[in-house]
Design an enzyme around this catalytic site. Structure first.
Site, PDB file in Angstrom:
ATOM      1  N   THR A 147     -10.504  28.407 -21.410  1.00  0.00           N
ATOM      2  CA  THR A 147     -11.788  29.272 -21.217  1.00  0.00           C
ATOM      3  C   THR A 147     -13.019  28.406 -20.724  1.00  0.00           C
ATOM      4  OG1 THR A 147     -12.989  30.831 -22.407  1.00  0.00           O
ATOM      5  CG2 THR A 147     -12.660  28.688 -23.593  1.00  0.00           C
TER       6      THR A 147
ATOM      7  N   ASN B 111     -15.828  30.119 -21.135  1.00  0.00           N
ATOM      8  CA  ASN B 111     -16.971  31.135 -21.503  1.00  0.00           C
ATOM      9  C   ASN B 111     -17.371  30.202 -23.106  1.00  0.00           C
ATOM     10  OD1 ASN B 111     -18.180  32.761 -23.589  1.00  0.00           O
ATOM     11  ND2 ASN B 111     -17.275  34.416 -22.551  1.00  0.00           N
TER      12      ASN B 111
ATOM     13  N   GLY C  15     -19.324  30.960 -25.283  1.00  0.00           N
ATOM     14  CA  GLY C  15     -19.477  31.898 -26.441  1.00  0.00           C
ATOM     15  C   GLY C  15     -18.227  31.715 -27.297  1.00  0.00           C
ATOM     16  N   LYS C  16     -17.034  32.043 -26.757  1.00  0.00           N
ATOM     17  CA  LYS C  16     -15.642  32.110 -26.918  1.00  0.00           C
ATOM     18  C   LYS C  16     -15.129  30.786 -27.386  1.00  0.00           C
ATOM     19  CE  LYS C  16     -13.169  35.065 -23.713  1.00  0.00           C
ATOM     20  NZ  LYS C  16     -12.021  35.007 -22.814  1.00  0.00           N
TER      21      LYS C  16
ATOM     22  N   ASP D  16      -8.028  36.565 -23.831  1.00  0.00           N
ATOM     23  CA  ASP D  16      -8.385  37.713 -23.075  1.00  0.00           C
ATOM     24  C   ASP D  16      -9.068  38.605 -23.844  1.00  0.00           C
ATOM     25  OD1 ASP D  16      -8.961  37.970 -20.141  1.00  0.00           O
ATOM     26  OD2 ASP D  16      -7.937  40.071 -20.643  1.00  0.00           O
TER      27      ASP D  16
ATOM     28  N   GLY E 250     -22.156  37.978 -24.543  1.00  0.00           N
ATOM     29  CA  GLY E 250     -21.719  39.081 -23.919  1.00  0.00           C
ATOM     30  C   GLY E 250     -22.344  40.449 -24.641  1.00  0.00           C
TER      31      GLY E 250
ATOM     32  N   HIS F 212     -12.769  40.697 -33.843  1.00  0.00           N
ATOM     33  CA  HIS F 212     -11.503  40.870 -33.219  1.00  0.00           C
ATOM     34  C   HIS F 212     -10.824  39.511 -32.839  1.00  0.00           C
ATOM     35  CE1 HIS F 212     -15.016  40.087 -30.495  1.00  0.00           C
ATOM     36  NE2 HIS F 212     -14.257  40.198 -29.559  1.00  0.00           N
ATOM     37  N   ARG F 213     -11.810  38.554 -32.402  1.00  0.00           N
ATOM     38  CA  ARG F 213     -11.227  37.109 -32.334  1.00  0.00           C
ATOM     39  C   ARG F 213     -10.608  36.584 -33.429  1.00  0.00           C
ATOM     40  NH1 ARG F 213     -15.058  36.332 -29.161  1.00  0.00           N
ATOM     41  NH2 ARG F 213     -13.618  36.739 -27.316  1.00  0.00           N
TER      42      ARG F 213
HETATM   43  P1  ITT Z   1     -12.584  32.932 -19.549  1.00  0.00           P
HETATM   44  O1  ITT Z   1     -11.727  34.067 -18.845  1.00  0.00           O
HETATM   45  O2  ITT Z   1     -13.191  31.829 -19.090  1.00  0.00           O
HETATM   46  O3  ITT Z   1     -12.024  32.730 -21.164  1.00  0.00           O
HETATM   47  P2  ITT Z   1     -14.439  35.237 -19.511  1.00  0.00           P
HETATM   48  O4  ITT Z   1     -15.721  35.363 -20.340  1.00  0.00           O
HETATM   49  O5  ITT Z   1     -14.277  35.515 -18.086  1.00  0.00           O
HETATM   50  O6  ITT Z   1     -14.101  33.966 -19.908  1.00  0.00           O
HETATM   51  P3  ITT Z   1     -12.538  37.535 -20.201  1.00  0.00           P
HETATM   52  O7  ITT Z   1     -11.993  37.604 -19.094  1.00  0.00           O
HETATM   53  O8  ITT Z   1     -11.588  37.468 -21.501  1.00  0.00           O
HETATM   54  O9  ITT Z   1     -13.167  36.084 -20.486  1.00  0.00           O
HETATM   55  O10 ITT Z   1     -13.633  38.406 -20.503  1.00  0.00           O
HETATM   56  C1  ITT Z   1     -14.296  38.787 -21.799  1.00  0.00           C
HETATM   57  C2  ITT Z   1     -15.619  39.527 -21.785  1.00  0.00           C
HETATM   58  O11 ITT Z   1     -15.610  40.549 -22.745  1.00  0.00           O
HETATM   59  C3  ITT Z   1     -16.963  38.585 -21.982  1.00  0.00           C
HETATM   60  O12 ITT Z   1     -17.299  37.834 -20.881  1.00  0.00           O
HETATM   61  C4  ITT Z   1     -17.780  39.474 -22.765  1.00  0.00           C
HETATM   62  O13 ITT Z   1     -18.506  40.212 -21.730  1.00  0.00           O
HETATM   63  C5  ITT Z   1     -16.841  40.631 -23.280  1.00  0.00           C
HETATM   64  N1  ITT Z   1     -16.432  39.943 -24.945  1.00  0.00           N
HETATM   65  C6  ITT Z   1     -15.367  39.643 -25.416  1.00  0.00           C
HETATM   66  N2  ITT Z   1     -15.471  39.201 -26.589  1.00  0.00           N
HETATM   67  C7  ITT Z   1     -16.710  39.394 -27.074  1.00  0.00           C
HETATM   68  C8  ITT Z   1     -17.427  39.363 -28.209  1.00  0.00           C
HETATM   69  O14 ITT Z   1     -17.140  38.571 -29.204  1.00  0.00           O
HETATM   70  N3  ITT Z   1     -18.717  39.458 -28.116  1.00  0.00           N
HETATM   71  C9  ITT Z   1     -19.412  39.921 -26.726  1.00  0.00           C
HETATM   72  N4  ITT Z   1     -18.703  40.291 -25.987  1.00  0.00           N
HETATM   73  C10 ITT Z   1     -17.493  39.868 -25.763  1.00  0.00           C
END
Ligand code: ITT
Length: 198
Positions: A9, A11, A13-14, A70, A156, A183-184
């Site tokens: 990832t 991201n 935040g993740k 994802d 997000g 969810h995560r």
């Molecule tokens: P990676 O692919 O690098 O992991 P990404 O942010 O592009 O990062 P995704 O394609 O899985 O990842 O998109 C997930 C999006 O969904 C994220 O950018 C947020 O906009 C939203 N999202 C997912 N989980 C969330 C959460 O816990 N809180 C808020 N928004 C969330």
């Protein structure tokens, strides 16, 4: 012995949420270069396909086992949108503020009682790029979409995601509080159990 696993990832935040969720396993999470992640084309039609694409690409490059997340927001009144397109809902590059603004504008006519939504998360673990039996965890989290953002934690769509039972948004929870119910966290719990059993 501590095993190295790549966390696929870019991201932040993740990453902040996932690291403590995998702490109980004897693994060291290795982060790939953010530029590498941005080059991976998430061409799948489902969360699970896109998680596998990310984990496979990162495992191939790092030569390590890989975990990918994802995830996205599914709004009932929008037939499940933004769904797998959540990260880039308002266009590329991914911008949480613009995504939230677009969501509010799109939902401006949706009445209060029809603003239910859920966050969805799929986590996959691949032992190697060609692993034919990935381990998978899936989680969802129910809430409602507010009409204005609240809170500054998380990332997000968290400032718009309201939890009626707590009377707070996801952005008004600490990482620990969110990690107890999100969810995560649910997906990670399933995946950790499978990793313990494998
Ligand atoms: P990676 O692919 O690098 O992991 P990404 O942010 O592009 O990062 P995704 O394609 O899985 O990842 O998109 C997930 C999006 O969904 C994220 O950018 C947020 O906009 C939203 N999202 C997912 N989980 C969330 C959460 O816990 N809180 C808020 N928004 C969330």
């Amino acid at each position: 012995m501590t095993a190295k696993v790549a966390l696929a990832t870019s991201n932040e935040g993740k990453r902040a949420e996932l690291a403590p969720l995998f702490e109980e396993l004897d693994i060291e999470l290795v982060l790939p270069d953010a530029r590498l992640m941005s080059e991976i084309e998430e061409s799948g039609l489902t969360f699970i396909e896109n998680a596998l694409i990310k984990a496979r690409a990162v495992s191939a490059i790092t030569q390590l086992p890989a975990i990918a997340d994802d995830s996205g927001l599914s709004v009932n009144a929008l037939d499940g949108k933004p769904g797998i397109h959540s990260a880039r809902y308002a266009g590329t590059p991914s911008d949480a503020l613009r995504n939230n603004e677009k969501l509010l504008a799109t939902m401006s006519d949706v009445p209060d009682r029809e603003r239910e939504a859920s966050f969805q998360c799929v986590l996959v673990y691949l032992r190697h790029p060609d692993d034919p039996v990935p381990l998978i965890g899936i989680g969802s989290w129910e809430g409602e979409i507010l009409r204005a953002p609240r809170g500054s934690q998380g990332f997000g769509y968290d400032p718009l995601f309201f939890l009626p039972s707590l009377n707070r948004t996801a952005a008004e929870l600490t990482t620990e509080e969110k990690n107890a119910i999100s969810h995560r966290a649910k997906a990670a719990k399933q995946l950790v159990a499978k990793l313990h059993g494998s």
